[in-house]
Design a protein around this motif. Structure first.
Motif, PDB file in Angstrom:
ATOM      1  N   VAL A  51       0.840  -1.187   0.000  1.00 43.94           N
ATOM      2  CA  VAL A  51       0.000   0.000   0.000  1.00 43.94           C
ATOM      3  C   VAL A  51       0.883   1.248   0.000  1.00 43.94           C
ATOM      4  CG1 VAL A  51      -0.237   0.116   2.510  1.00 43.94           C
ATOM      5  CG2 VAL A  51      -2.006   1.091   1.079  1.00 43.94           C
ATOM      6  N   LEU A  52       0.437   2.288  -0.659  1.00 40.61           N
ATOM      7  CA  LEU A  52       1.164   3.552  -0.699  1.00 40.61           C
ATOM      8  C   LEU A  52       0.641   4.445   0.426  1.00 40.61           C
ATOM      9  CD1 LEU A  52       1.096   4.206  -4.541  1.00 40.61           C
ATOM     10  CD2 LEU A  52       2.981   3.309  -3.189  1.00 40.61           C
ATOM     11  N   LEU A  53       1.499   4.693   1.411  1.00 40.22           N
ATOM     12  CA  LEU A  53       1.129   5.532   2.548  1.00 40.22           C
ATOM     13  C   LEU A  53       2.091   6.705   2.654  1.00 40.22           C
ATOM     14  CD1 LEU A  53       0.464   2.809   5.268  1.00 40.22           C
ATOM     15  CD2 LEU A  53      -1.232   4.106   3.967  1.00 40.22           C
ATOM     16  N   PRO A  54       1.574   7.927   2.806  1.00 39.68           N
ATOM     17  CA  PRO A  54       2.462   9.080   2.970  1.00 39.68           C
ATOM     18  C   PRO A  54       3.203   9.000   4.302  1.00 39.68           C
ATOM     19  CG  PRO A  54       0.156   9.740   3.157  1.00 39.68           C
ATOM     20  CD  PRO A  54       0.171   8.295   2.811  1.00 39.68           C
ATOM     21  N   ALA A  55       4.250   9.810   4.438  1.00 39.14           N
ATOM     22  CA  ALA A  55       5.091   9.782   5.639  1.00 39.14           C
ATOM     23  C   ALA A  55       4.315  10.125   6.902  1.00 39.14           C
ATOM     24  CB  ALA A  55       6.269  10.742   5.471  1.00 39.14           C
ATOM     25  N   GLY A  56       3.205  10.816   6.786  1.00 46.33           N
ATOM     26  CA  GLY A  56       2.407  11.196   7.945  1.00 46.33           C
ATOM     27  C   GLY A  56       1.475  10.113   8.451  1.00 46.33           C
ATOM     28  N   VAL A  57       1.579   8.925   7.864  1.00 49.84           N
ATOM     29  CA  VAL A  57       0.756   7.791   8.287  1.00 49.84           C
ATOM     30  C   VAL A  57       1.682   6.677   8.734  1.00 49.84           C
ATOM     31  CG1 VAL A  57      -0.900   6.046   7.514  1.00 49.84           C
ATOM     32  CG2 VAL A  57      -1.098   8.395   6.696  1.00 49.84           C
ATOM     33  N   THR A  58       1.393   6.118   9.910  1.00 46.40           N
ATOM     34  CA  THR A  58       2.182   5.008  10.440  1.00 46.40           C
ATOM     35  C   THR A  58       1.420   3.715  10.175  1.00 46.40           C
ATOM     36  OG1 THR A  58       3.071   6.436  12.165  1.00 46.40           O
ATOM     37  CG2 THR A  58       3.241   4.074  12.523  1.00 46.40           C
ATOM     38  N   PRO A  59       2.076   2.732   9.552  1.00 47.64           N
ATOM     39  CA  PRO A  59       1.397   1.458   9.295  1.00 47.64           C
ATOM     40  C   PRO A  59       0.836   0.843  10.581  1.00 47.64           C
ATOM     41  CG  PRO A  59       3.485   1.536   8.144  1.00 47.64           C
ATOM     42  CD  PRO A  59       3.443   2.734   9.053  1.00 47.64           C
ATOM     43  N   TYR A  60      -0.327   0.267  10.477  1.00 48.12           N
ATOM     44  CA  TYR A  60      -1.021  -0.422  11.570  1.00 48.12           C
ATOM     45  C   TYR A  60      -1.510   0.507  12.672  1.00 48.12           C
ATOM     46  CZ  TYR A  60       1.230  -4.264   9.176  1.00 48.12           C
ATOM     47  OH  TYR A  60       1.672  -5.127   8.212  1.00 48.12           O
ATOM     48  N   LYS A  61      -1.491   1.805  12.470  1.00 50.65           N
ATOM     49  CA  LYS A  61      -2.025   2.742  13.452  1.00 50.65           C
ATOM     50  C   LYS A  61      -3.193   3.485  12.801  1.00 50.65           C
ATOM     51  CE  LYS A  61       1.652   3.531  16.682  1.00 50.65           C
ATOM     52  NZ  LYS A  61       1.606   2.211  17.197  1.00 50.65           N
ATOM     53  N   ARG A  62      -4.224   3.698  13.569  1.00 58.35           N
ATOM     54  CA  ARG A  62      -5.387   4.430  13.086  1.00 58.35           C
ATOM     55  C   ARG A  62      -5.170   5.935  13.119  1.00 58.35           C
ATOM     56  NH1 ARG A  62      -9.214   1.545  10.483  1.00 58.35           N
ATOM     57  NH2 ARG A  62      -9.591  -0.427  11.496  1.00 58.35           N
ATOM     58  N   TYR A  63      -4.459   6.400  14.161  1.00 53.66           N
ATOM     59  CA  TYR A  63      -4.227   7.837  14.304  1.00 53.66           C
ATOM     60  C   TYR A  63      -3.121   8.277  13.354  1.00 53.66           C
ATOM     61  CZ  TYR A  63      -7.152   8.108  18.452  1.00 53.66           C
ATOM     62  OH  TYR A  63      -8.210   8.091  19.316  1.00 53.66           O
ATOM     63  N   ILE A  64      -3.278   9.475  12.797  1.00 55.40           N
ATOM     64  CA  ILE A  64      -2.238  10.008  11.923  1.00 55.40           C
ATOM     65  C   ILE A  64      -1.040  10.429  12.776  1.00 55.40           C
ATOM     66  CG2 ILE A  64      -3.840  10.696  10.094  1.00 55.40           C
ATOM     67  CD1 ILE A  64      -3.567  13.600  11.122  1.00 55.40           C
ATOM     68  N   LEU A  65       0.129  10.504  12.170  1.00 51.61           N
ATOM     69  CA  LEU A  65       1.356  10.807  12.891  1.00 51.61           C
ATOM     70  C   LEU A  65       1.300  12.171  13.575  1.00 51.61           C
ATOM     71  CD1 LEU A  65       4.144   9.884  13.716  1.00 51.61           C
ATOM     72  CD2 LEU A  65       5.008  10.731  11.522  1.00 51.61           C
ATOM     73  N   GLU A  66       0.660  13.133  12.968  1.00 50.29           N
ATOM     74  CA  GLU A  66       0.561  14.474  13.558  1.00 50.29           C
ATOM     75  C   GLU A  66      -0.093  14.422  14.942  1.00 50.29           C
ATOM     76  OE1 GLU A  66      -1.671  18.709  12.633  1.00 50.29           O
ATOM     77  OE2 GLU A  66      -1.209  17.376  10.973  1.00 50.29           O
ATOM     78  N   THR A  67      -1.140  13.641  15.077  1.00 50.63           N
ATOM     79  CA  THR A  67      -1.850  13.512  16.350  1.00 50.63           C
ATOM     80  C   THR A  67      -0.992  12.768  17.377  1.00 50.63           C
ATOM     81  OG1 THR A  67      -3.959  13.498  15.181  1.00 50.63           O
ATOM     82  CG2 THR A  67      -3.963  12.649  17.431  1.00 50.63           C
ATOM     83  N   ILE A  68      -0.339  11.702  16.955  1.00 46.75           N
ATOM     84  CA  ILE A  68       0.533  10.931  17.852  1.00 46.75           C
ATOM     85  C   ILE A  68       1.664  11.814  18.359  1.00 46.75           C
ATOM     86  CG2 ILE A  68       2.134   8.985  17.994  1.00 46.75           C
ATOM     87  CD1 ILE A  68       0.360   7.602  15.839  1.00 46.75           C
ATOM     88  N   LEU A  69       2.271  12.550  17.451  1.00 44.24           N
ATOM     89  CA  LEU A  69       3.380  13.433  17.800  1.00 44.24           C
ATOM     90  C   LEU A  69       2.927  14.538  18.767  1.00 44.24           C
ATOM     91  CD1 LEU A  69       6.321  13.517  17.016  1.00 44.24           C
ATOM     92  CD2 LEU A  69       5.736  15.005  15.123  1.00 44.24           C
ATOM     93  N   LYS A  70       1.759  15.084  18.524  1.00 44.78           N
ATOM     94  CA  LYS A  70       1.221  16.122  19.406  1.00 44.78           C
ATOM     95  C   LYS A  70       1.042  15.565  20.825  1.00 44.78           C
ATOM     96  CE  LYS A  70      -1.828  18.708  17.492  1.00 44.78           C
ATOM     97  NZ  LYS A  70      -3.092  19.204  16.906  1.00 44.78           N
ATOM     98  N   ALA A  71       0.515  14.362  20.941  1.00 45.77           N
ATOM     99  CA  ALA A  71       0.311  13.735  22.256  1.00 45.77           C
ATOM    100  C   ALA A  71       1.644  13.470  22.949  1.00 45.77           C
ATOM    101  CB  ALA A  71      -0.473  12.433  22.102  1.00 45.77           C
ATOM    102  N   LEU A  72       2.627  12.968  22.207  1.00 42.55           N
ATOM    103  CA  LEU A  72       3.940  12.691  22.800  1.00 42.55           C
ATOM    104  C   LEU A  72       4.623  13.970  23.275  1.00 42.55           C
ATOM    105  CD1 LEU A  72       5.296   9.990  20.335  1.00 42.55           C
ATOM    106  CD2 LEU A  72       4.564   9.638  22.713  1.00 42.55           C
ATOM    107  N   ARG A  73       4.491  15.025  22.501  1.00 40.46           N
ATOM    108  CA  ARG A  73       5.113  16.297  22.898  1.00 40.46           C
ATOM    109  C   ARG A  73       4.415  16.897  24.118  1.00 40.46           C
ATOM    110  NH1 ARG A  73       6.279  18.368  16.725  1.00 40.46           N
ATOM    111  NH2 ARG A  73       8.309  17.352  16.560  1.00 40.46           N
ATOM    112  N   LEU A  74       3.103  16.790  24.166  1.00 43.91           N
ATOM    113  CA  LEU A  74       2.361  17.290  25.325  1.00 43.91           C
ATOM    114  C   LEU A  74       2.677  16.471  26.578  1.00 43.91           C
ATOM    115  CD1 LEU A  74      -1.174  18.062  23.823  1.00 43.91           C
ATOM    116  CD2 LEU A  74       0.455  19.714  24.768  1.00 43.91           C
ATOM    117  N   ALA A  75       2.976  15.193  26.398  1.00 37.89           N
ATOM    118  CA  ALA A  75       3.238  14.306  27.539  1.00 37.89           C
ATOM    119  C   ALA A  75       4.493  14.697  28.313  1.00 37.89           C
ATOM    120  CB  ALA A  75       3.344  12.859  27.061  1.00 37.89           C
ATOM    121  N   ARG A  76       5.348  15.484  27.702  1.00 35.41           N
ATOM    122  CA  ARG A  76       6.555  15.932  28.411  1.00 35.41           C
ATOM    123  C   ARG A  76       6.241  16.923  29.514  1.00 35.41           C
ATOM    124  NH1 ARG A  76      10.369  17.639  23.602  1.00 35.41           N
ATOM    125  NH2 ARG A  76       8.432  17.653  22.465  1.00 35.41           N
ATOM    126  N   GLY A  77       5.099  17.599  29.441  1.00 41.86           N
ATOM    127  CA  GLY A  77       4.819  18.622  30.437  1.00 41.86           C
ATOM    128  C   GLY A  77       3.443  18.550  31.077  1.00 41.86           C
TER     129      GLY A  77
END
Length: 163
Positions: free
Chosen positions: A64-90
């Motif tokens: 399947v052709l997936l853009p860099a902003g999509v992680t295989p086997y994950k429903r959430y797009i990378l932007e949302t995952i990254l936002k959560a991880l960055r917020l988790a620092r504080g």
């Protein structure tokens, strides 16, 4: 421009540029079909896209052709995952849960996966300085060919191509 139109432009360009993830053949990749895939922006906000499958004529591999902003086997797009991880620092997990409308157990699972499989590369290659999820995903794929940022890495996970 709609999400589907953006994806269609990406898939059209990718078909001309991508190499087979199995045999690395850069030619003979054609569209092989499509299917409907649902992506989560938040727990309640979702989009549906028709994604393109491709086939290598050299080894008959399909992928399947997936853009860099999509992680295989994950429903959430990378932007949302990254936002959560960055917020988790504080912030606390529950504050992030309320802010992003994502359940706490999902955020904890992302934190565990990040710590276990991605943190060292994220820090050592200074990926934290990159704010765009698409750019971070592309840089990660260059540094770790065949894998995506926040993709679960284990023996059973098949390699994904670089785009």
């Amino acid at each position: 421009i709609s999400f589907q139109q953006q994806y269609n432009q990406f898939a059209f360009q990718a078909l001309m540029q991508v190499a087979c993830p199995k045999c690395q053949n850069p030619a003979g990749i054609t569209r092989h079909g499509s299917y409907l895939r649902q992506f989560y922006l938040t727990a309640s906000e979702r989009i549906k896209l028709t994604v393109t499958r491709a086939r290598c004529h050299a080894c008959n591999c399909t992928f399947v052709l997936l853009p860099a902003g999509v992680t295989p086997y994950k429903r959430y797009i990378l932007e949302t995952i990254l936002k959560a991880l960055r917020l988790a620092r504080g912030k606390s997990i529950y504050a992030i849960e309320n802010t992003l409308d994502i359940c706490a157990s999902t955020i904890r699972r992302w934190q565990m996966q990040f710590e276990k499989w991605h943190k060292v590369m994220y820090i050592s290659h200074e990926l934290s300085k990159i704010h765009s999820a698409e750019e971070l995903g592309s840089m990660y794929a260059l540094e770790r060919p065949g894998r995506r940022f926040m993709q679960v890495i284990s023996a059973w996970t098949p390699l994904f191509h670089r785009i």
